[in-house]
Each structure stands twice: as C-alpha cells, then as structure tokens.
Design a protein around this motif. Structure first.
Motif, PDB file in Angstrom:
ATOM      1  N   MET A   1       0.842  -1.167   0.000  1.00 44.91           N
ATOM      2  CA  MET A   1       0.000   0.000   0.000  1.00 44.91           C
ATOM      3  C   MET A   1       0.896   1.241   0.000  1.00 44.91           C
ATOM      4  SD  MET A   1      -2.680   1.275   2.986  1.00 44.91           S
ATOM      5  CE  MET A   1      -3.438  -0.310   3.075  1.00 44.91           C
ATOM      6  N   GLU A   2       0.602   2.173  -0.870  1.00 47.60           N
ATOM      7  CA  GLU A   2       1.355   3.424  -0.944  1.00 47.60           C
ATOM      8  C   GLU A   2       0.429   4.592  -0.635  1.00 47.60           C
ATOM      9  OE1 GLU A   2       3.766   3.919  -4.385  1.00 47.60           O
ATOM     10  OE2 GLU A   2       4.506   1.872  -4.310  1.00 47.60           O
ATOM     11  N   LEU A   3       0.954   5.550   0.116  1.00 44.11           N
ATOM     12  CA  LEU A   3       0.182   6.721   0.514  1.00 44.11           C
ATOM     13  C   LEU A   3       0.998   7.990   0.293  1.00 44.11           C
ATOM     14  CD1 LEU A   3      -1.054   5.427   3.985  1.00 44.11           C
ATOM     15  CD2 LEU A   3      -2.387   5.504   1.881  1.00 44.11           C
ATOM     16  N   GLU A   4       0.307   9.091   0.075  1.00 43.70           N
ATOM     17  CA  GLU A   4       0.933  10.413   0.034  1.00 43.70           C
ATOM     18  C   GLU A   4       0.087  11.336   0.897  1.00 43.70           C
ATOM     19  OE1 GLU A   4       1.963  12.081  -3.731  1.00 43.70           O
ATOM     20  OE2 GLU A   4       2.524  10.136  -4.563  1.00 43.70           O
ATOM     21  N   PHE A   5       0.760  12.149   1.689  1.00 40.58           N
ATOM     22  CA  PHE A   5       0.041  13.079   2.551  1.00 40.58           C
ATOM     23  C   PHE A   5       0.971  14.212   2.957  1.00 40.58           C
ATOM     24  CE2 PHE A   5       2.039  10.009   5.315  1.00 40.58           C
ATOM     25  CZ  PHE A   5       2.515  10.754   6.377  1.00 40.58           C
ATOM     26  N   SER A   6       0.387  15.265   3.488  1.00 37.50           N
ATOM     27  CA  SER A   6       1.134  16.381   4.065  1.00 37.50           C
ATOM     28  C   SER A   6       0.806  16.448   5.543  1.00 37.50           C
ATOM     29  CB  SER A   6       0.751  17.705   3.403  1.00 37.50           C
ATOM     30  OG  SER A   6       1.173  17.721   2.068  1.00 37.50           O
ATOM     31  N   ALA A   7       1.796  16.867   6.328  1.00 39.84           N
ATOM     32  CA  ALA A   7       1.593  16.961   7.773  1.00 39.84           C
ATOM     33  C   ALA A   7       2.478  18.057   8.344  1.00 39.84           C
ATOM     34  CB  ALA A   7       1.926  15.631   8.445  1.00 39.84           C
ATOM     35  N   THR A   8       2.051  18.610   9.457  1.00 34.69           N
ATOM     36  CA  THR A   8       2.853  19.570  10.204  1.00 34.69           C
ATOM     37  C   THR A   8       3.591  18.804  11.291  1.00 34.69           C
ATOM     38  OG1 THR A   8       1.227  21.306   9.785  1.00 34.69           O
ATOM     39  CG2 THR A   8       2.768  21.668  11.607  1.00 34.69           C
ATOM     40  N   THR A   9       4.904  18.961  11.347  1.00 37.32           N
ATOM     41  CA  THR A   9       5.700  18.190  12.297  1.00 37.32           C
ATOM     42  C   THR A   9       5.394  18.587  13.735  1.00 37.32           C
ATOM     43  OG1 THR A   9       7.560  19.725  12.160  1.00 37.32           O
ATOM     44  CG2 THR A   9       7.586  17.836  10.661  1.00 37.32           C
ATOM     45  N   ILE A  10       5.442  17.568  14.593  1.00 42.03           N
ATOM     46  CA  ILE A  10       5.222  17.762  16.025  1.00 42.03           C
ATOM     47  C   ILE A  10       6.383  17.137  16.784  1.00 42.03           C
ATOM     48  CG2 ILE A  10       2.714  17.809  15.813  1.00 42.03           C
ATOM     49  CD1 ILE A  10       2.761  14.895  16.984  1.00 42.03           C
ATOM     50  N   GLU A  11       6.477  17.476  18.050  1.00 45.28           N
ATOM     51  CA  GLU A  11       7.482  16.891  18.923  1.00 45.28           C
ATOM     52  C   GLU A  11       6.745  16.045  19.954  1.00 45.28           C
ATOM     53  OE1 GLU A  11      11.275  18.752  21.115  1.00 45.28           O
ATOM     54  OE2 GLU A  11       9.363  19.635  21.709  1.00 45.28           O
ATOM     55  N   TRP A  12       7.358  14.935  20.323  1.00 44.55           N
ATOM     56  CA  TRP A  12       6.791  14.127  21.381  1.00 44.55           C
ATOM     57  C   TRP A  12       7.895  13.858  22.370  1.00 44.55           C
ATOM     58  CZ3 TRP A  12       6.325   8.298  21.738  1.00 44.55           C
ATOM     59  CH2 TRP A  12       5.531   7.928  22.825  1.00 44.55           C
ATOM     60  N   ARG A  13       7.649  14.164  23.575  1.00 40.58           N
ATOM     61  CA  ARG A  13       8.695  14.044  24.596  1.00 40.58           C
ATOM     62  C   ARG A  13       8.877  12.596  25.001  1.00 40.58           C
ATOM     63  NH1 ARG A  13      10.358  18.973  25.409  1.00 40.58           N
ATOM     64  NH2 ARG A  13       8.868  20.654  25.301  1.00 40.58           N
ATOM     65  N   GLY A  14       9.591  11.866  24.155  1.00 36.28           N
ATOM     66  CA  GLY A  14       9.914  10.478  24.427  1.00 36.28           C
ATOM     67  C   GLY A  14      11.417  10.321  24.528  1.00 36.28           C
ATOM     68  N   PRO A  15      11.891   9.081  24.523  1.00 39.66           N
ATOM     69  CA  PRO A  15      13.315   8.836  24.714  1.00 39.66           C
ATOM     70  C   PRO A  15      14.196   9.190  23.514  1.00 39.66           C
ATOM     71  CG  PRO A  15      12.151   6.790  24.335  1.00 39.66           C
ATOM     72  CD  PRO A  15      11.104   7.867  24.434  1.00 39.66           C
ATOM     73  N   ALA A  16      13.629   9.332  22.337  1.00 43.63           N
ATOM     74  CA  ALA A  16      14.442   9.586  21.148  1.00 43.63           C
ATOM     75  C   ALA A  16      14.287  11.035  20.683  1.00 43.63           C
ATOM     76  CB  ALA A  16      14.036   8.645  20.024  1.00 43.63           C
TER      77      ALA A  16
END
Length: 95
Positions: free
Chosen positions: A1-16
C-alpha cells in the motif's frame, strides 16, 4: 500500500530526539484496516518513506487513534525540517 500526505511536524517528549509527522485521520483509518497483516508487534508498522530527496525506513506507531511517522535526525538535517514545518510524505507500507 502506498500513501501520500502532508503533515505539520510535532514533537513528542519520548526517549528519542525525533520529530513526527502525524498521519491524517483518513490515512490512519486506512492503515488500521490492514494493521493485523502489517504489524510486527505493539501496533508498529514498518514503512519506507520519502520526504524531498531523502528516503528512509522506520516504523509507524499508533497514538491517540492515529499513526505517527518518526522523522530521524538524519532526515531532519538532510531536508532542513524543524518543529512546526509542513512536510510532504510519500510512503510505502510493509517490509
């Protein structure tokens, strides 16, 4: 399955030190329909993604009813991506 999309980047306070591109609801729902065949555990789904000229492998993971695409530091640097930036993603699901 192939997808294309746009998104606004977010930060998640995890270990990486990753930024993430949240998948839109429609794409997340589509993936949820095939998740059992695609996951290798804990709901994580392997993908090959491309942003700009940079292709990379990673795994989507579920969060709050949607999926998040982790953006590795190498991808962020190669494409000049920062928190709150809009990114266009092409992605192929599966191994």
């Amino acid at each position: 399955m192939e997808l294309e999309f746009s998104a606004t980047t977010i930060e998640w306070r995890g270990p990486a030190p990753f930024l993430f591109a949240p998948l839109p609801p429609d794409e997340s729902e589509l993936i949820q329909q095939s998740a059992r065949e695609l996951t290798y555990g804990w709901g994580a789904i392997p993908v090959e993604a491309t942003i700009g000229a940079t292709s990379f492998t990673t795994s989507l993971f579920p969060r709050d009813g949607r999926y998040l695409l982790p953006l590795k530091v190498a991808v962020q640097r190669a494409e000049g991506i920062g928190l709150g930036d809009e990114v266009a993603v092409r992605m192929r699901l599966g191994r």
